[in-house]
Design a protein around this motif. Structure first.
Motif, PDB file in Angstrom:
ATOM      1  N   ASP A  52      17.630  10.215 -45.360  1.00 35.58           N
ATOM      2  CA  ASP A  52      17.880   9.070 -46.230  1.00 35.58           C
ATOM      3  C   ASP A  52      19.376   9.067 -46.505  1.00 35.58           C
ATOM      4  N   THR A  61       7.564  14.923 -41.395  1.00 35.61           N
ATOM      5  CA  THR A  61       6.132  14.648 -41.541  1.00 35.61           C
ATOM      6  C   THR A  61       5.370  15.714 -40.769  1.00 35.61           C
ATOM      7  N   THR A 101       5.078  16.841 -50.492  1.00 40.59           N
ATOM      8  CA  THR A 101       4.502  15.733 -51.243  1.00 40.59           C
ATOM      9  C   THR A 101       3.364  15.106 -50.459  1.00 40.59           C
ATOM     10  N   ASP A 103       1.980  12.433 -52.290  1.00 35.60           N
ATOM     11  CA  ASP A 103       2.004  11.162 -53.009  1.00 35.60           C
ATOM     12  C   ASP A 103       2.023  10.062 -51.958  1.00 35.60           C
ATOM     13  N   PRO A 104       1.093   9.114 -51.997  1.00 34.90           N
ATOM     14  CA  PRO A 104       0.991   8.124 -50.918  1.00 34.90           C
ATOM     15  C   PRO A 104       2.251   7.296 -50.686  1.00 34.90           C
ATOM     16  N   VAL A 105       3.071   7.088 -51.695  1.00 30.52           N
ATOM     17  CA  VAL A 105       4.284   6.287 -51.520  1.00 30.52           C
ATOM     18  C   VAL A 105       5.315   7.050 -50.684  1.00 30.52           C
ATOM     19  N   ARG A 106       5.511   8.326 -50.937  1.00 35.98           N
ATOM     20  CA  ARG A 106       6.543   9.097 -50.245  1.00 35.98           C
ATOM     21  C   ARG A 106       6.219   9.277 -48.767  1.00 35.98           C
ATOM     22  N   ALA A 108       4.478   7.286 -46.972  1.00 35.77           N
ATOM     23  CA  ALA A 108       4.620   5.954 -46.373  1.00 35.77           C
ATOM     24  C   ALA A 108       6.084   5.669 -46.058  1.00 35.77           C
ATOM     25  N   GLU A 109       6.989   6.041 -46.945  1.00 38.01           N
ATOM     26  CA  GLU A 109       8.418   5.849 -46.701  1.00 38.01           C
ATOM     27  C   GLU A 109       8.884   6.735 -45.552  1.00 38.01           C
ATOM     28  N   ARG A 112       7.724   5.142 -42.355  1.00 39.19           N
ATOM     29  CA  ARG A 112       8.541   3.962 -42.055  1.00 39.19           C
ATOM     30  C   ARG A 112       9.864   4.383 -41.416  1.00 39.19           C
TER      31      ARG A 112
END
Length: 143
Positions: A52, A61, A101, A103-106, A108-109, A112
């Protein structure tokens, strides 16, 4: 005049990541991720990763049950890792604290960014987890 590959390695704080190092890291490629096992021996594995550029965390991942994930978990909040990308006589090593993590948001990022970088989605295991590395030390050579 120094020959290629003979310049001493340079060290920066993560906030001082040189533009050449950042460009080298966002290009396609793999790296090695080194994590200590619970017995203190190093576990080194090839990984694909994302960076990032704004906040500098590295993301890998993986599966929640993978050895690398279990090693990070065993290290607790003090777990440290090193991610190294090399190409010939050029390399960058990023060191920092690792966390896992789910956490579904992290994730997903992370997916992406991975898909944008490698032009294909990462394998989609049911137990997807993301290792995030808060980089606090950067070492480079020939960049």
């Amino acid at each position: 005049m120094r020959r290629a590959g003979t310049e001493p390695a340079a060290t920066w704080e993560a906030t001082e990541l040189p533009a050449a190092a950042r460009a080298f890291l966002v290009g396609p490629g793999t790296a090695t991720l080194t994590i200590l096992r619970p017995d203190g021996t190093p576990h080194v594995t090839p990984v694909r990763f994302t960076l990032d550029a704004a906040t500098a965390p590295m993301r890998v991942t993986t599966r929640a049950g993978a050895r690398k994930t279990r090693n990070v978990a065993a290290g607790g909040p003090a777990a440290r890792v090193a991610l190294c990308r090399a190409d010939g006589f050029r390399w960058v090593t990023l060191e920092g604290r690792a966390t896992i993590t789910r956490d579904p948001v992290r994730p997903a990022e992370a997916i992406r960014r991975y898909t944008a970088r490698y032009r294909a989605a990462p394998p989609g295991p049911v137990d997807l987890a993301v290792i995030e590395i808060a980089v606090d030390r950067v070492l480079t050579l020939n960049l």
